[in-house]
Design an enzyme around this catalytic site. Sequence first.
Site, PDB file in Angstrom:
ATOM      1  N   ASP A   6     -21.163 -17.031  -6.823  1.00  0.00           N
ATOM      2  CA  ASP A   6     -22.010 -18.221  -6.956  1.00  0.00           C
ATOM      3  C   ASP A   6     -21.121 -19.461  -6.917  1.00  0.00           C
ATOM      4  O   ASP A   6     -19.912 -19.390  -7.152  1.00  0.00           O
ATOM      5  CB  ASP A   6     -22.808 -18.194  -8.261  1.00  0.00           C
ATOM      6  CG  ASP A   6     -23.752 -19.391  -8.365  1.00  0.00           C
ATOM      7  OD1 ASP A   6     -24.549 -19.592  -7.427  1.00  0.00           O
ATOM      8  OD2 ASP A   6     -23.663 -20.154  -9.330  1.00  0.00           O
ATOM      9  N   SER A   7     -21.747 -20.590  -6.652  1.00  0.00           N
ATOM     10  CA  SER A   7     -21.003 -21.846  -6.649  1.00  0.00           C
ATOM     11  C   SER A   7     -20.459 -22.163  -8.048  1.00  0.00           C
ATOM     12  O   SER A   7     -19.527 -22.940  -8.178  1.00  0.00           O
ATOM     13  CB  SER A   7     -21.913 -22.977  -6.178  1.00  0.00           C
ATOM     14  OG  SER A   7     -23.075 -23.007  -6.979  1.00  0.00           O
ATOM     15  N   CYS A  69     -26.022 -17.246  -4.967  1.00  0.00           N
ATOM     16  CA  CYS A  69     -26.403 -18.659  -4.838  1.00  0.00           C
ATOM     17  C   CYS A  69     -27.444 -18.823  -3.725  1.00  0.00           C
ATOM     18  O   CYS A  69     -27.218 -18.387  -2.584  1.00  0.00           O
ATOM     19  CB  CYS A  69     -25.133 -19.428  -4.497  1.00  0.00           C
ATOM     20  SG  CYS A  69     -25.342 -21.158  -4.191  1.00  0.00           S
ATOM     21  N   GLU A 153     -26.333 -27.505 -16.399  1.00  0.00           N
ATOM     22  CA  GLU A 153     -24.878 -27.423 -16.625  1.00  0.00           C
ATOM     23  C   GLU A 153     -24.476 -28.169 -17.901  1.00  0.00           C
ATOM     24  O   GLU A 153     -23.533 -27.805 -18.569  1.00  0.00           O
ATOM     25  CB  GLU A 153     -24.111 -28.013 -15.427  1.00  0.00           C
ATOM     26  CG  GLU A 153     -24.325 -27.261 -14.146  1.00  0.00           C
ATOM     27  CD  GLU A 153     -23.232 -26.236 -13.811  1.00  0.00           C
ATOM     28  OE1 GLU A 153     -22.084 -26.471 -14.183  1.00  0.00           O
ATOM     29  OE2 GLU A 153     -23.568 -25.218 -13.181  1.00  0.00           O
ATOM     30  N   CYS A 185     -33.363 -21.342  -6.989  1.00  0.00           N
ATOM     31  CA  CYS A 185     -32.036 -21.827  -7.371  1.00  0.00           C
ATOM     32  C   CYS A 185     -31.609 -21.032  -8.607  1.00  0.00           C
ATOM     33  O   CYS A 185     -32.418 -20.800  -9.508  1.00  0.00           O
ATOM     34  CB  CYS A 185     -32.084 -23.320  -7.685  1.00  0.00           C
ATOM     35  SG  CYS A 185     -30.549 -23.946  -8.393  1.00  0.00           S
ATOM     36  N   HIS A 187     -29.987 -21.725 -11.148  1.00  0.00           N
ATOM     37  CA  HIS A 187     -30.024 -22.387 -12.461  1.00  0.00           C
ATOM     38  C   HIS A 187     -31.420 -22.430 -13.081  1.00  0.00           C
ATOM     39  O   HIS A 187     -31.554 -22.619 -14.274  1.00  0.00           O
ATOM     40  CB  HIS A 187     -29.523 -23.824 -12.349  1.00  0.00           C
ATOM     41  CG  HIS A 187     -28.040 -23.928 -12.194  1.00  0.00           C
ATOM     42  ND1 HIS A 187     -27.379 -23.384 -11.123  1.00  0.00           N
ATOM     43  CD2 HIS A 187     -27.096 -24.503 -12.976  1.00  0.00           C
ATOM     44  CE1 HIS A 187     -26.085 -23.635 -11.251  1.00  0.00           C
ATOM     45  NE2 HIS A 187     -25.889 -24.311 -12.363  1.00  0.00           N
TER      46      HIS A 187
HETATM   47  N1  DGL Z   1     -26.207 -21.911  -7.192  1.00  0.00           N
HETATM   48  C1  DGL Z   1     -26.928 -22.948  -6.529  1.00  0.00           C
HETATM   49  C2  DGL Z   1     -28.234 -22.396  -5.944  1.00  0.00           C
HETATM   50  O1  DGL Z   1     -28.720 -21.344  -6.313  1.00  0.00           O
HETATM   51  C3  DGL Z   1     -27.218 -24.109  -7.453  1.00  0.00           C
HETATM   52  C4  DGL Z   1     -25.998 -24.872  -7.832  1.00  0.00           C
HETATM   53  C5  DGL Z   1     -25.353 -25.617  -6.698  1.00  0.00           C
HETATM   54  O2  DGL Z   1     -25.954 -26.559  -6.147  1.00  0.00           O
HETATM   55  O3  DGL Z   1     -24.237 -25.253  -6.373  1.00  0.00           O
HETATM   56  O4  DGL Z   1     -28.802 -23.034  -5.087  1.00  0.00           O
END
Ligand code: DGL
Length: 267
Positions: A6-7, A69, A153, A185, A187
């Site tokens: 993930d990012s 992600c 976050e 997403c 999050h």
């Molecule tokens: N992990 C990203 C997603 O699921 C969200 C966070 C980001 O923008 O890096 O889209």
Amino acid sequence: MIGVFDSGFGGLTILKGFLNSLPEYDYIYLGDNSRAPYGNKSQDAIYGYTRQAVDFLFKKGCMLVIIACNTASAKALRKIQREWLVKNNPAGRVLGVVVPIAEAAVEIKGGRIGVIGTRATIESGVYEIEMSKLKKGLKIYSQSCPLLVPLVEEGWIKKAETKMILKKYLRPLKEKRIDTLILGCTHYPFLIDSIKRIMGKNCQVLDSPQIVAEKLKNYLERHPEIGSKLSKNKKRIYYTTDDPQKFKQFSGKFLGENIKEVEKIEL
Ligand code: DGL
């Protein structure tokens, strides 16, 4: 080993789903925290970062990598599967989160589906594309929610300000009387209680981590040539491209586990 990328922290929601449904496998989690968020970045940047992360996880011994992600699944997955993997690791497998969630959404009766996600995911139209391939005549309404990732976050999950912003983002979807909502997403599952309350009982809010975990289970059953080669020693290894202490705290608290070691790496 199964790699989960993930990012940043968000993919821990997906990892948690795997740990609940498929605890016997070994997992390596990689969060590219130093370059997160990806959600407002260009396709080239997202592809480049994701390719580096996938390469790293393969070099660490993963046979299967899940791009947890949504943004990276939307912007980089296809190119990685069709071009990079073919040249660099034809035996490896890379899967994303969009297709499993789209499949689950179209199975629900109704057909008025809302999608929320980062700007990159929503602008890509990836959920509309995947769902329309599976079922005709759906009404799909999308909404980007760029403020939600930073709020999560910051740990502002229960704050009144976050609920207010959520209400503003969700109002247009409520007005369309959607019956199903996709949290597109990583999050957003952190905010699922507030989202459910705002959407009310006539809208089913999909539990993305649970769906992705169920679909992975199903994939491994259908592909014993992959499933049987994955190690099962309940090992969990964590890497981040940013502060390992911060990562340890956040992930330990969220997963409810004592995470002994997090290694900082450069991609
Ligand atoms: N992990 C990203 C997603 O699921 C969200 C966070 C980001 O923008 O890096 O889209």
